[in-house]
Scaffold this active site. Structure first.
Site, mmCIF file in Angstrom:
data_model
loop_
_atom_site.group_PDB
_atom_site.id
_atom_site.type_symbol
_atom_site.label_atom_id
_atom_site.label_comp_id
_atom_site.label_asym_id
_atom_site.label_seq_id
_atom_site.Cartn_x
_atom_site.Cartn_y
_atom_site.Cartn_z
ATOM 1 N N GLY A 107 33.279 39.808 43.428
ATOM 2 C CA GLY A 107 32.531 38.554 43.459
ATOM 3 C C GLY A 107 31.444 38.464 42.406
ATOM 4 O O GLY A 107 30.591 37.594 42.460
ATOM 5 N N SER A 111 36.278 39.801 37.884
ATOM 6 C CA SER A 111 37.717 39.722 38.147
ATOM 7 C C SER A 111 38.300 40.878 38.944
ATOM 8 O O SER A 111 39.370 41.381 38.615
ATOM 9 C CB SER A 111 38.474 39.601 36.829
ATOM 10 O OG SER A 111 38.885 38.296 36.680
ATOM 11 N N SER A 112 37.627 41.243 39.996
ATOM 12 C CA SER A 112 38.241 42.223 40.899
ATOM 13 C C SER A 112 39.515 41.639 41.508
ATOM 14 O O SER A 112 40.455 42.372 41.816
ATOM 15 C CB SER A 112 37.257 42.606 42.009
ATOM 16 O OG SER A 112 37.027 41.531 42.899
ATOM 17 N N ASP A 157 42.064 35.798 33.475
ATOM 18 C CA ASP A 157 41.728 37.026 34.184
ATOM 19 C C ASP A 157 42.923 37.967 34.287
ATOM 20 O O ASP A 157 42.829 39.156 34.008
ATOM 21 C CB ASP A 157 41.213 36.704 35.587
ATOM 22 C CG ASP A 157 39.956 35.849 35.545
ATOM 23 O OD1 ASP A 157 39.411 35.653 34.448
ATOM 24 O OD2 ASP A 157 39.526 35.384 36.614
ATOM 25 N N TYR A 209 32.368 22.742 39.444
ATOM 26 C CA TYR A 209 33.484 23.086 38.568
ATOM 27 C C TYR A 209 34.436 21.892 38.463
ATOM 28 O O TYR A 209 34.841 21.489 37.374
ATOM 29 C CB TYR A 209 34.198 24.318 39.137
ATOM 30 C CG TYR A 209 35.479 24.725 38.426
ATOM 31 C CD1 TYR A 209 35.447 25.546 37.301
ATOM 32 C CD2 TYR A 209 36.722 24.300 38.904
ATOM 33 C CE1 TYR A 209 36.617 25.924 36.671
ATOM 34 C CE2 TYR A 209 37.892 24.673 38.278
ATOM 35 C CZ TYR A 209 37.846 25.488 37.165
ATOM 36 O OH TYR A 209 39.002 25.858 36.544
HETATM 37 P P1 ADP Z 1 35.933 38.368 41.353
HETATM 38 O O1 ADP Z 1 37.363 38.279 41.000
HETATM 39 O O2 ADP Z 1 35.040 37.793 40.313
HETATM 40 O O3 ADP Z 1 35.496 39.747 41.744
HETATM 41 P P2 ADP Z 1 36.817 36.696 43.503
HETATM 42 O O4 ADP Z 1 36.096 35.910 44.522
HETATM 43 O O5 ADP Z 1 37.796 36.014 42.638
HETATM 44 O O6 ADP Z 1 35.704 37.449 42.639
HETATM 45 O O7 ADP Z 1 37.601 37.880 44.211
HETATM 46 C C1 ADP Z 1 36.951 38.740 45.118
HETATM 47 C C2 ADP Z 1 37.845 38.957 46.336
HETATM 48 O O8 ADP Z 1 39.005 39.748 45.956
HETATM 49 C C3 ADP Z 1 37.177 39.778 47.421
HETATM 50 O O9 ADP Z 1 36.436 38.941 48.281
HETATM 51 C C4 ADP Z 1 38.374 40.392 48.131
HETATM 52 O O10 ADP Z 1 38.976 39.469 49.008
HETATM 53 C C5 ADP Z 1 39.345 40.626 46.997
HETATM 54 N N1 ADP Z 1 39.265 42.007 46.471
HETATM 55 C C6 ADP Z 1 39.025 42.375 45.204
HETATM 56 N N2 ADP Z 1 39.085 43.716 45.056
HETATM 57 C C7 ADP Z 1 39.383 44.216 46.267
HETATM 58 C C8 ADP Z 1 39.600 45.541 46.786
HETATM 59 N N3 ADP Z 1 39.514 46.621 46.004
HETATM 60 N N4 ADP Z 1 39.903 45.663 48.089
HETATM 61 C C9 ADP Z 1 39.997 44.573 48.891
HETATM 62 N N5 ADP Z 1 39.806 43.329 48.460
HETATM 63 C C10 ADP Z 1 39.494 43.118 47.182
HETATM 64 MG MG MG Z 2 38.424 36.436 40.725
#
Ligand code: ADP
Ligand code: MG
Length: 368
Positions: A107, A111-112, A157, A209
């Site tokens: 978050g 781009s997790s 991403d 957005y």
């Molecule tokens: P960002 O991509 O910028 O980090 P996003 O809101 O697009 O933010 O994505 C974050 C969401 O992705 C988290 O709330 C979760 O649901 C999921 N997520 C990401 N990495 C993991 C992980 N390692 N384990 C579980 N969920 C994850």
């Molecule tokens: Mg994201």
């Protein structure tokens, strides 16, 4: 194919913000932070998902039952969405035990979510010998996020996580998806690129957005072009004169100058003048703050404080209204810049930001 371990990185966008839905240019690079997936094929059609970073035990789903809107919601929608997108496109991905562990802050605009998707696609591609190319996997991952998760993101991403290479930024044309690897190795030039994660996310970001997007489309329609990417920088003054609405004019000015800044940064990097891109980054921030109006007090505080402390350039990165900023420094200046930003946040009463060095790293890969 045998079971194993795969990794996919987070990313940060060096320059090219809010250009992706205008068919423009972006230039992300991969972070050293990754999501690591230990995966084993299973032939009973069950997808068993577990993340060390999410609360709760493993979740079991049947691949044959996957459909948008039918999932349990939450984080498992991302990997389940990837399996759904693969199968919907006719690729025979089946069941698997999937265990994730990540070092990417979630978050934070790094781009997790794309890393989670891309590492899943890569592992299934190997386990089921699907023979997919990386760009194809990136597109299917985007489809998972858009349709299955329901988040309206662009292609940057997933492409960054899948296609970046170490020591390079990825110049991506979001119209035809062509890409070029641009050498970018800050350490070799005595430079450091810092990421400052403000840890804030202002709630109204989704609605804002949508408004920016609609404003850009209105601008393109008035100018008679398919997308703002088609307005040449040289014609900007003339184009602006044709726009009556001052808000639309400001949006168009940002997009056209931002595409031009991507070109300028590429020119500087190719000429070995990475240091000189500092002011271009800072200009980009001013444009996002004043014309596109997607910054926020915390991001402006990072940028203002870093520049006052001797940084070469700084800008917000990502969609805005929170998330992260990037700061370019000469290595010896980094401690002063870091200290000043931490102190400024403390005296403003904001939560302590997370600050780390972003080294352009490799894209998704099989580890073992
Ligand atoms: P960002 O991509 O910028 O980090 P996003 O809101 O697009 O933010 O994505 C974050 C969401 O992705 C988290 O709330 C979760 O649901 C999921 N997520 C990401 N990495 C993991 C992980 N390692 N384990 C579980 N969920 C994850
Ligand atoms: Mg994201």
């Amino acid at each position: 194919m045998r079971d194993g371990v795969w990794a996919a990185p987070g990313r940060v966008n060096l320059i090219g913000e809010h250009t992706d839905y205008n068919d423009g240019f972006v230039m992300p690079f991969a972070l050293p932070h990754t999501t690591v997936l230990t995966a084993a094929r299973r032939d009973d059609g069950v997808l068993r998902l577990h993340s060390a970073d999410a609360g709760g035990g493993p979740v079991e789903l049947r691949v044959g039952d996957l459909a948008p809107g039918r999932g349990p919601g939450g984080w498992t929608d991302y990997p389940a969405g990837v399996v759904w997108a693969l199968r919907e496109a006719g690729h025979a991905a089946g069941g698997a035990d999937l265990h994730y562990e990540s070092t990417i802050p979630t978050g934070a605009g790094l781009s997790s979510s794309a890393a989670l998707e891309v590492v899943t696609a890569l592992a299934l591609n190997d386990l089921y010998e699907l023979g997919l190319e990386r760009q194809r996997m990136a597109r299917l991952c985007r489809r998972a996020e858009n349709v299955y998760v329901g988040a309206p993101t662009g292609i940057m991403d997933q492409t960054a996580s899948a296609c970046c290479t170490a020591g390079h930024a990825l110049h991506l044309d979001t119209r035809d998806l062509s890409q070029r690897q641009i050498p970018f190795d800050p350490a070799a030039l005595g430079l450091e690129l810092l990421i400052v994660d403000t840890r804030v996310k202002h709630a109204h970001s989704d609605g804002e957005y949508g408004k920016r997007r609609a404003g850009c489309e209105a601008g393109a329609a008035t100018l008679g072009v398919a997308a703002l990417r088609d307005v040449p920088y040289e014609d900007l003054a003339r184009a602006l004169n044709r726009l009556d609405d001052p808000r639309v004019r400001a949006l168009v000015r940002h997009v056209v100058t931002e595409d031009h800044r991507v070109e300028r940064v590429i020119g500087l990097l190719r000429a070995g003048q990475a240091r000189a891109m500092g002011p271009v980054l800072t200009e980009g921030h001013a444009s996002l703050r004043d014309d596109f109006r997607v910054s926020c007090p915390e991001l402006d505080l990072v940028v203002g404080t870093a520049l006052a402390a001797g940084a070469l350039g700084a800008r917000m990165t990502g969609g805005g209204f929170g998330g992260s900023a990037i700061v370019l420094t000469d290595v010896p200046t980094t401690p002063t810049v870091t200290k000043s930003v931490l102190e400024a946040f403390a005296s403003a009463g904001h939560a302590e930001p997370r600050i780390f060095t972003a080294t352009p790293s490799r894209g998704a890969t099989r580890l073992s």
